[in-house]
Enzyme design. Structure first.
Site, short mmCIF file in Angstrom:
data_model
loop_
_atom_site.label_atom_id
_atom_site.label_comp_id
_atom_site.label_asym_id
_atom_site.label_seq_id
_atom_site.Cartn_x
_atom_site.Cartn_y
_atom_site.Cartn_z
CD GLU A 170 72.31 -142.10 17.61
OE1 GLU A 170 73.24 -141.35 17.15
OE2 GLU A 170 72.01 -142.79 18.63
CB CYS A 195 58.22 -121.65 17.25
SG CYS A 195 56.69 -122.58 17.40
#
Length: 340
Positions: A103, A129
């Site tokens: 984060e 993907c």
């Protein structure tokens, strides 16, 4: 049975798509040269990346270039090509697999770098993907709902360090043939970045309409391809079989609502010769309508579909039907039709 897995869009167009190609070329021959001692020890032939995967080279950023700067570059050019000011953007979705920390989100860095307004929603979508196609679908739904007017979907991938880590690990004397093959897919990865701008179709008659699509899951295969910053470990046979079963079954289910057999282009997630050939044969596609970029760029994760679309867009004509399609580790598949 379908839940919300089949959908149609009402008033959304792709206004532009841009890519940033990493400048440094790393050939498969160069990787073979570095791995020659272990290939000899394990009695494995050289040239597997070229002969089996069909990947001749991939791109890397090199010193002083970061994936997020490259993504910002692609996003800036996509906005310019679309004729949309940054302050008009209501949403930014980052779909990058690459992330330097847990984060904050990668999206905040891209939001700041693009100079988007504080009113622009921004967050990451992570779905291996498949993330870019998912990001386009979600952004389109928010445009259709009237919550936002313009969206940027963006992706940057950095395979540089994972390649270094993998090659160093494969050179260890305790590596066995099975260990080598489980990491083979990592050597196909490449770096790159791409961005797309979406907006309301009625305000942009020259845009490329998002028609709709489907998504399906086979999450029993959640552990056949697992990646981290250290490496990507794959059960190649299980991944190929599971992925093919999922995509072919999704394709067959889609015939109830869609006619995708005669598309003008199939912009597929770029993995390898093995995966592409298997799908083309299984559903009877015209191979000439399936453009390939993995021989030059390798597998660039979520960026591979938009990068391939960028390479192909100058050959597309108004009225062409284009299908974006891919599989993400986990497994998930999604197919999204564009009316060019």
């Amino acid at each position: 049975m379908d839940g919300n897995a089949t959908w149609r869009h009402r008033n959304v167009s792709l206004l532009s798509v841009a890519s940033t190609v990493a400048p440094r070329v790393t050939t498969s021959e160069q990787i073979d040269d570095r791995l020659r001692p272990v290939l000899k020890r394990l009695r494995l032939p050289s040239g597997l990346l070229q002969r089996v995967a069909g990947i001749q080279e991939r791109r890397n950023w090199g010193e002083g270039v970061t994936f997020d700067d490259a993504a910002i570059d692609a996003g800036s050019r996509a906005l310019q090509d679309a004729g949309i000011r940054p302050d008009e953007v209501g949403l930014l979705i980052n779909t990058s697999v690459t992330r330097p920390h847990l984060e904050p989100s990668v999206a905040v860095r891209l939001h700041h770098g693009l100079g988007l307004p504080s009113s622009a929603i921004n967050f990451d979508i992570a779905n291996a993907c498949l993330g870019f196609v998912n990001g386009m679908s979600l952004a389109a739904q928010m445009i259709d709902s009237g919550q936002i007017k313009y969206a940027v979907v963006i992706d940057g991938e950095d395979a540089d360090q994972i390649q270094v880590n993998t090659i160093e690990r494969l050179m260890r004397p305790d590596i066995k043939r099975a260990d080598f093959m489980s990491e083979f897919a990592t050597l196909t990865l490449g770096s790159g970045a791409a961005a797309a701008v979406l907006g309301p179709a009625d305000a942009h008659p020259s845009g490329h309409r998002l028609v709709g699509g489907i998504t399906r899951a086979a999450t029993q295969f959640h552990d056949v391809c697992v990646g981290s910053v250290d490496g990507m470990f794959t059960d190649a046979k299980a991944l190929l079989k599971g992925g093919m079963d999922l995509v072919v079954s999704a394709w067959k289910e889609a015939t109830r609502d869609w006619n995708w057999q005669g598309m003008d282009r199939y912009i597929m997630h770029q993995v390898s010769d093995v995966h592409t050939n298997a799908f083309v044969k299984a559903v009877g596609l015209d191979r000439a309508r399936v453009p390939l970029t993995y021989p030059r760029y390798g597998n660039v994760g979520p960026a591979s579909i938009p990068m391939t679309l960028v390479d192909e867009k100058d050959r597309l004509q108004p009225g062409n039907r284009v299908l974006l399609m891919g599989v993400g580790s986990g497994l998930n598949t999604s197919m999204l039709e564009l009316a060019w």
